[in-house]
Design an enzyme around this catalytic site. Sequence first.
Site, PDB file in Angstrom:
ATOM      1  N   GLY A   8       0.835  -1.208   0.000  1.00 33.26           N
ATOM      2  CA  GLY A   8       0.000   0.000   0.000  1.00 33.26           C
ATOM      3  C   GLY A   8       0.860   1.243   0.000  1.00 33.26           C
ATOM      4  O   GLY A   8       0.629   2.181   0.765  1.00 33.26           O
ATOM      5  N   ALA A   9       1.841   1.272  -0.901  1.00 35.99           N
ATOM      6  CA  ALA A   9       2.852   2.340  -0.867  1.00 35.99           C
ATOM      7  C   ALA A   9       2.507   3.534  -1.753  1.00 35.99           C
ATOM      8  O   ALA A   9       3.270   4.488  -1.805  1.00 35.99           O
ATOM      9  CB  ALA A   9       4.209   1.763  -1.284  1.00 35.99           C
ATOM     10  N   ARG A  34      -1.876   0.585  -8.233  1.00 35.16           N
ATOM     11  CA  ARG A  34      -1.863   1.661  -9.238  1.00 35.16           C
ATOM     12  C   ARG A  34      -0.456   1.852  -9.805  1.00 35.16           C
ATOM     13  O   ARG A  34       0.398   2.502  -9.193  1.00 35.16           O
ATOM     14  CB  ARG A  34      -2.411   2.952  -8.623  1.00 35.16           C
ATOM     15  CG  ARG A  34      -3.929   2.919  -8.435  1.00 35.16           C
ATOM     16  CD  ARG A  34      -4.436   4.106  -7.668  1.00 35.16           C
ATOM     17  NE  ARG A  34      -4.072   4.067  -6.263  1.00 35.16           N
ATOM     18  CZ  ARG A  34      -4.375   5.012  -5.377  1.00 35.16           C
ATOM     19  NH1 ARG A  34      -5.029   6.080  -5.752  1.00 35.16           N
ATOM     20  NH2 ARG A  34      -4.008   4.884  -4.110  1.00 35.16           N
ATOM     21  N   ASP A  59      -2.219  -6.904  -6.502  1.00 40.00           N
ATOM     22  CA  ASP A  59      -3.359  -6.797  -5.594  1.00 40.00           C
ATOM     23  C   ASP A  59      -3.120  -7.846  -4.507  1.00 40.00           C
ATOM     24  O   ASP A  59      -3.033  -9.052  -4.823  1.00 40.00           O
ATOM     25  CB  ASP A  59      -4.644  -7.086  -6.395  1.00 40.00           C
ATOM     26  CG  ASP A  59      -5.902  -6.856  -5.576  1.00 40.00           C
ATOM     27  OD1 ASP A  59      -5.879  -7.099  -4.357  1.00 40.00           O
ATOM     28  OD2 ASP A  59      -6.904  -6.446  -6.171  1.00 40.00           O
ATOM     29  N   TYR A 152     -15.382  -3.554   9.257  1.00 40.45           N
ATOM     30  CA  TYR A 152     -14.038  -2.963   9.270  1.00 40.45           C
ATOM     31  C   TYR A 152     -13.388  -3.210  10.641  1.00 40.45           C
ATOM     32  O   TYR A 152     -12.225  -3.620  10.718  1.00 40.45           O
ATOM     33  CB  TYR A 152     -14.094  -1.459   8.958  1.00 40.45           C
ATOM     34  CG  TYR A 152     -12.720  -0.815   9.005  1.00 40.45           C
ATOM     35  CD1 TYR A 152     -11.753  -1.128   8.045  1.00 40.45           C
ATOM     36  CD2 TYR A 152     -12.369   0.068  10.023  1.00 40.45           C
ATOM     37  CE1 TYR A 152     -10.484  -0.568   8.102  1.00 40.45           C
ATOM     38  CE2 TYR A 152     -11.099   0.630  10.084  1.00 40.45           C
ATOM     39  CZ  TYR A 152     -10.161   0.316   9.123  1.00 40.45           C
ATOM     40  OH  TYR A 152      -8.899   0.861   9.176  1.00 40.45           O
ATOM     41  N   GLU A 188      -6.154   9.034   1.847  1.00 35.80           N
ATOM     42  CA  GLU A 188      -7.252   8.718   0.917  1.00 35.80           C
ATOM     43  C   GLU A 188      -8.291   7.807   1.576  1.00 35.80           C
ATOM     44  O   GLU A 188      -9.281   7.429   0.959  1.00 35.80           O
ATOM     45  CB  GLU A 188      -6.699   8.018  -0.342  1.00 35.80           C
ATOM     46  CG  GLU A 188      -5.893   8.929  -1.236  1.00 35.80           C
ATOM     47  CD  GLU A 188      -5.380   8.223  -2.495  1.00 35.80           C
ATOM     48  OE1 GLU A 188      -5.663   7.020  -2.689  1.00 35.80           O
ATOM     49  OE2 GLU A 188      -4.682   8.886  -3.272  1.00 35.80           O
ATOM     50  N   PHE A 189      -8.033   7.417   2.829  1.00 31.54           N
ATOM     51  CA  PHE A 189      -8.857   6.419   3.522  1.00 31.54           C
ATOM     52  C   PHE A 189     -10.358   6.723   3.463  1.00 31.54           C
ATOM     53  O   PHE A 189     -11.162   5.866   3.083  1.00 31.54           O
ATOM     54  CB  PHE A 189      -8.374   6.325   4.974  1.00 31.54           C
ATOM     55  CG  PHE A 189      -9.126   5.355   5.830  1.00 31.54           C
ATOM     56  CD1 PHE A 189      -8.805   4.008   5.841  1.00 31.54           C
ATOM     57  CD2 PHE A 189     -10.174   5.790   6.637  1.00 31.54           C
ATOM     58  CE1 PHE A 189      -9.504   3.111   6.643  1.00 31.54           C
ATOM     59  CE2 PHE A 189     -10.878   4.906   7.428  1.00 31.54           C
ATOM     60  CZ  PHE A 189     -10.544   3.564   7.437  1.00 31.54           C
TER      61      PHE A 189
HETATM   62  P1  NDP Z   1      -4.919   5.160   1.809  1.00 35.76           P
HETATM   63  O1  NDP Z   1      -6.223   4.849   1.147  1.00 35.76           O
HETATM   64  O2  NDP Z   1      -4.367   6.527   1.655  1.00 35.76           O
HETATM   65  O3  NDP Z   1      -3.815   4.097   1.347  1.00 35.76           O
HETATM   66  C1  NDP Z   1      -4.120   2.732   1.218  1.00 35.76           C
HETATM   67  C2  NDP Z   1      -3.035   2.053   0.417  1.00 35.76           C
HETATM   68  O4  NDP Z   1      -3.331   0.660   0.333  1.00 35.76           O
HETATM   69  C3  NDP Z   1      -2.926   2.584  -0.988  1.00 35.76           C
HETATM   70  O5  NDP Z   1      -1.553   2.715  -1.326  1.00 35.76           O
HETATM   71  C4  NDP Z   1      -3.570   1.497  -1.845  1.00 35.76           C
HETATM   72  O6  NDP Z   1      -2.900   1.465  -3.106  1.00 35.76           O
HETATM   73  C5  NDP Z   1      -3.235   0.240  -1.025  1.00 35.76           C
HETATM   74  N1  NDP Z   1      -4.150  -0.856  -1.263  1.00 35.76           N
HETATM   75  C6  NDP Z   1      -5.485  -0.901  -0.993  1.00 35.76           C
HETATM   76  N2  NDP Z   1      -5.997  -2.082  -1.381  1.00 35.76           N
HETATM   77  C7  NDP Z   1      -4.965  -2.797  -1.913  1.00 35.76           C
HETATM   78  C8  NDP Z   1      -4.866  -4.084  -2.492  1.00 35.76           C
HETATM   79  N3  NDP Z   1      -5.936  -4.877  -2.615  1.00 35.76           N
HETATM   80  N4  NDP Z   1      -3.655  -4.506  -2.923  1.00 35.76           N
HETATM   81  C9  NDP Z   1      -2.564  -3.713  -2.810  1.00 35.76           C
HETATM   82  N5  NDP Z   1      -2.591  -2.489  -2.267  1.00 35.76           N
HETATM   83  C10 NDP Z   1      -3.794  -2.040  -1.830  1.00 35.76           C
HETATM   84  O7  NDP Z   1      -5.160   4.816   3.342  1.00 35.76           O
HETATM   85  P2  NDP Z   1      -4.216   4.892   4.641  1.00 35.76           P
HETATM   86  O8  NDP Z   1      -2.837   5.252   4.310  1.00 35.76           O
HETATM   87  O9  NDP Z   1      -4.948   5.676   5.638  1.00 35.76           O
HETATM   88  O10 NDP Z   1      -4.318   3.367   5.103  1.00 35.76           O
HETATM   89  C11 NDP Z   1      -3.208   2.527   5.311  1.00 35.76           C
HETATM   90  C12 NDP Z   1      -3.553   1.553   6.417  1.00 35.76           C
HETATM   91  O11 NDP Z   1      -3.802   2.281   7.616  1.00 35.76           O
HETATM   92  C13 NDP Z   1      -4.799   0.700   6.162  1.00 35.76           C
HETATM   93  O12 NDP Z   1      -4.543  -0.611   6.601  1.00 35.76           O
HETATM   94  C14 NDP Z   1      -5.862   1.360   7.048  1.00 35.76           C
HETATM   95  O13 NDP Z   1      -6.853   0.457   7.443  1.00 35.76           O
HETATM   96  C15 NDP Z   1      -5.001   1.802   8.214  1.00 35.76           C
HETATM   97  N6  NDP Z   1      -5.544   2.849   9.065  1.00 35.76           N
HETATM   98  C16 NDP Z   1      -5.907   4.062   8.524  1.00 35.76           C
HETATM   99  C17 NDP Z   1      -6.420   5.045   9.348  1.00 35.76           C
HETATM  100  C18 NDP Z   1      -6.905   6.363   8.836  1.00 35.76           C
HETATM  101  O14 NDP Z   1      -7.657   7.071   9.548  1.00 35.76           O
HETATM  102  N7  NDP Z   1      -6.510   6.777   7.642  1.00 35.76           N
HETATM  103  C19 NDP Z   1      -6.530   4.841  10.803  1.00 35.76           C
HETATM  104  C20 NDP Z   1      -6.128   3.530  11.234  1.00 35.76           C
HETATM  105  C21 NDP Z   1      -5.637   2.594  10.401  1.00 35.76           C
HETATM  106  P3  NDP Z   1      -3.551   1.095  -4.504  1.00 35.76           P
HETATM  107  O15 NDP Z   1      -4.922   1.676  -4.545  1.00 35.76           O
HETATM  108  O16 NDP Z   1      -2.593   1.722  -5.500  1.00 35.76           O
HETATM  109  O17 NDP Z   1      -3.520  -0.392  -4.565  1.00 35.76           O
HETATM  110  C1  8X3 Z   2      -9.365   3.942  10.618  1.00 35.56           C
HETATM  111  C2  8X3 Z   2      -9.827   4.767  11.774  1.00 35.56           C
HETATM  112  O1  8X3 Z   2     -11.790   5.299  13.274  1.00 35.56           O
HETATM  113  O2  8X3 Z   2     -12.224   5.233  10.895  1.00 35.56           O
HETATM  114  O3  8X3 Z   2      -8.912   2.692  11.000  1.00 35.56           O
HETATM  115  O4  8X3 Z   2     -11.852   3.218  12.095  1.00 35.56           O
HETATM  116  S1  8X3 Z   2     -11.505   4.621  12.010  1.00 35.56           S
END
Ligand code: NDP
Ligand code: 8X3
Length: 251
Positions: A8-9, A34, A59, A152, A188-189
């Site tokens: 997920g880089a 991507r 993926d 989730y 982008e979450f």
């Molecule tokens: P983003 O959506 O910004 O990044 C997610 C990354 O995961 C992207 O690089 C995406 O890349 C990759 N990804 C998603 N699905 C796949 C797949 N099937 N295969 C390969 N790569 C994948 O989110 P965050 O940086 O916020 O999230 C990173 C982690 O942190 C997640 O595990 C999330 O649950 C966790 N997290 C996030 C929080 C928040 O509030 N943002 C809080 C707590 C935890 P691409 O689309 O190019 O594949």
């Molecule tokens: C992402 C944070 O609070 O939306 O893991 O679940 S929350």
Amino acid sequence: MKIALITGATSGIGAACAHLFAAQGYQLILVARRENLLTTEAKHLADKYAVEVKTLVADVRVQEELTSGLEALPEEWKSVDVLINNAGLSQGLDPIDKGDTGDWDRMIDTNVKGLLYVTRIVSNWMTTHKKGHIINIGSIAGQEVYPNGNVYCATKHAVDALNKGMRIDLLPHGIKVTAINPGMVETEFSKVRFKGDEDRAKQVYDGLEPLMANDIAEAIWFAVSRPAHVNINDMLIMPAAQATAAIVKRN
Ligand code: NDP
Ligand code: 8X3
């Protein structure tokens, strides 16, 4: 030279980790779907920090694609020092009786099964090389359950259990295992959770200062840079404006 593999880089926490680890001189293996973003980022990091960067467009849900891509890496790249299991997503925010089962599949397949597929391969490399540190990105959602968070939250509770299980199973091999559990991080979450609805995504962070991806990358670096005899089991990191998953202070 040390090697970090980050899933997920292309965005958010994973991209911030790629920058921070490159700045620390790590060679990188970056995984995401991507291709354009991944290639551009890899070139930028290689130029800026003078480190080697390999990319794997995959993926994490597709076991064959992921496995063949990882196994095709040159042998010397399999000596991974740090694995950051970060790829993950949330889809929807609906009560259990109204949830979209496709959303459920995507979350379970990515956050739990995808993490496992990557770990199966890389932990095996680590036990062979008798070194390594696995960082699992969990969440406050892995410690608490909030309204409509149901599936989730279940996936992140699973990550918490797997983090503990990995630590037990990999202890004889001297491999460290750490969970990093963030609260709200602006990435982008939320856009992904609400399927591109930018307005709804923005409302999540309205009137408060969320964490930024780099705050989490720095916490990960702290865990990774401890002396050999120290392991950080887990870290819960929240914005100052967030007390629990559901209780926040907005201006
Ligand atoms: P983003 O959506 O910004 O990044 C997610 C990354 O995961 C992207 O690089 C995406 O890349 C990759 N990804 C998603 N699905 C796949 C797949 N099937 N295969 C390969 N790569 C994948 O989110 P965050 O940086 O916020 O999230 C990173 C982690 O942190 C997640 O595990 C999330 O649950 C966790 N997290 C996030 C929080 C928040 O509030 N943002 C809080 C707590 C935890 P691409 O689309 O190019 O594949
Ligand atoms: C992402 C944070 O609070 O939306 O893991 O679940 S929350």
